[in-house]
Design a protein around this motif. Structure first.
Motif, PDB file in Angstrom:
ATOM      1  N   ILE A 156      82.405  -9.981  15.373  1.00  0.00           N
ATOM      2  CA  ILE A 156      81.300 -10.941  15.374  1.00  0.00           C
ATOM      3  C   ILE A 156      80.295 -10.603  16.467  1.00  0.00           C
ATOM      4  N   VAL A 157      80.777 -10.399  17.701  1.00  0.00           N
ATOM      5  CA  VAL A 157      79.846 -10.173  18.812  1.00  0.00           C
ATOM      6  C   VAL A 157      79.151  -8.822  18.697  1.00  0.00           C
ATOM      7  N   ALA A 158      79.645  -7.944  17.841  1.00  0.00           N
ATOM      8  CA  ALA A 158      78.964  -6.664  17.621  1.00  0.00           C
ATOM      9  C   ALA A 158      77.569  -6.863  17.044  1.00  0.00           C
ATOM     10  N   SER A 188      82.455  -8.050   8.022  1.00  0.00           N
ATOM     11  CA  SER A 188      81.298  -8.186   8.908  1.00  0.00           C
ATOM     12  C   SER A 188      80.157  -8.966   8.259  1.00  0.00           C
ATOM     13  N   ARG A 189      80.157  -9.093   6.930  1.00  0.00           N
ATOM     14  CA  ARG A 189      79.078  -9.832   6.258  1.00  0.00           C
ATOM     15  C   ARG A 189      79.091 -11.306   6.639  1.00  0.00           C
ATOM     16  N   ALA A 190      80.273 -11.908   6.642  1.00  0.00           N
ATOM     17  CA  ALA A 190      80.366 -13.307   7.039  1.00  0.00           C
ATOM     18  C   ALA A 190      79.971 -13.478   8.499  1.00  0.00           C
ATOM     19  N   ALA A 191      80.383 -12.544   9.348  1.00  0.00           N
ATOM     20  CA  ALA A 191      80.059 -12.611  10.769  1.00  0.00           C
ATOM     21  C   ALA A 191      78.557 -12.534  11.000  1.00  0.00           C
ATOM     22  N   GLU A 192      77.898 -11.598  10.327  1.00  0.00           N
ATOM     23  CA  GLU A 192      76.451 -11.443  10.485  1.00  0.00           C
ATOM     24  C   GLU A 192      75.712 -12.630   9.900  1.00  0.00           C
ATOM     25  N   THR A 193      76.167 -13.125   8.755  1.00  0.00           N
ATOM     26  CA  THR A 193      75.525 -14.276   8.116  1.00  0.00           C
ATOM     27  C   THR A 193      75.617 -15.512   8.996  1.00  0.00           C
TER      28      THR A 193
END
Length: 274
Positions: A39-41, A238-243
């Protein structure tokens, strides 16, 4: 009345080990502590603030917007503890970031599911409020998550989620040695017929507690398990994290527009420009 047996340290929360200066008003809630790094990426910067048991917390910025993340572990009991303690140190918006099983035929592994409301099959929220109280995602959070998914070009579905207390029997899977719980054979089919989109383990408790306390909450999950097609892959995490990170930024923009317009709730007439 029993005596007060709460943690005497009012500045730092007992389970999360965070205080008011450690977290932003908006916090993402993944289950897996290892998901925090993914997430923090996507953020501008971050600092690890605490790590105790399953609860790992970092705070930073995304496109200049203050943002935090706290892992909750698996299931609604530990997720409710996170919401309780984060609310006590000033958090006001909660975005679950997770994985799920999809139960509609048009959904695929890697798609996103944005929760609008949830079936409360978990037992944690029932210890807070009567069973017919709805688990509803905040409409501002839903709008921000949809806008974020659209901007990022990710395939998504919005609708009802079922939150269970068990990964196996409670989600219609066989238990050890082929054990089948009562009603599990047609559980997924009945949920699908009622137009439920996905199954996971935390969203309904998070949304219920947020509604009780007058806070904002919602959820976005990546499909790992296609229960209709019989496929399972850990793809698109990573899609959920970026969204969710972009949604937090958009929510800050929405709050700014509300202040400018002198209104309490964002609506479609209040356009936001980024």
């Amino acid at each position: 009345m029993p005596g007060d047996s709460e943690d005497p340290n009012a500045d730092v929360q007992y389970h999360l080990e965070v205080g008011p200066d450690d977290v932003a008003e908006t916090v993402l809630l993944p289950g897996n502590p290892e998901r925090l790094e993914k997430i923090v990426a996507h953020w501008d910067d971050h600092e690890l603030m605490a790590h105790h048991r399953e609860y790992r917390t970092a705070t930073g910025t995304y496109e200049g917007t203050p943002i935090s993340v706290t892992s909750t572990g698996i299931g609604s009991p530990s997720a409710a503890i996170a919401v309780e303690e984060l609310a006590r140190v000033g958090c006001e918006t909660f975005l679950r970031v997770g994985s799920c099983g999809a139960i509609q035929p048009e959904m695929s592994v890697g798609d996103l599911v944005i929760t609008t409301g949830a079936v409360r099959q978990e037992g944690t929220s029932a210890e807070y409020v009567r069973e017919d109280y709805p688990a509803v995602a905040d409409h501002e959070v839903v709008s921000a998550l949809i806008a974020a998914a659209e901007r990022l070009g990710y395939e998504y579905h919005a609708g009802l989620t079922m939150s269970a207390d068990s990964f196996y029997a409670g989600q219609g899977r066989a238990g050890y040695d082929g054990f089948e719980a009562a009603g599990s054979a047609d559980l997924v089919d009945r949920l699908a017929e009622a137009n439920v989109k996905n199954i996971e383990m935390e969203a309904s408790a998070i949304c219920t507690l947020a509604s009780i306390y007058g806070l904002r909450a919602g959820a976005v999950c990546t499909v790992y398990a296609d229960r209709d097609g019989g496929e399972f892959r850990t793809e698109g995490e990573s899609r959920a994290a970026e969204t969710a990170s972009l949604a937090a930024h958009l929510l800050a923009k929405m709050d700014e527009r509300k202040r400018e317009a002198g209104v309490d709730r964002w609506h479609a007439g209040l356009a936001i420009e980024d």
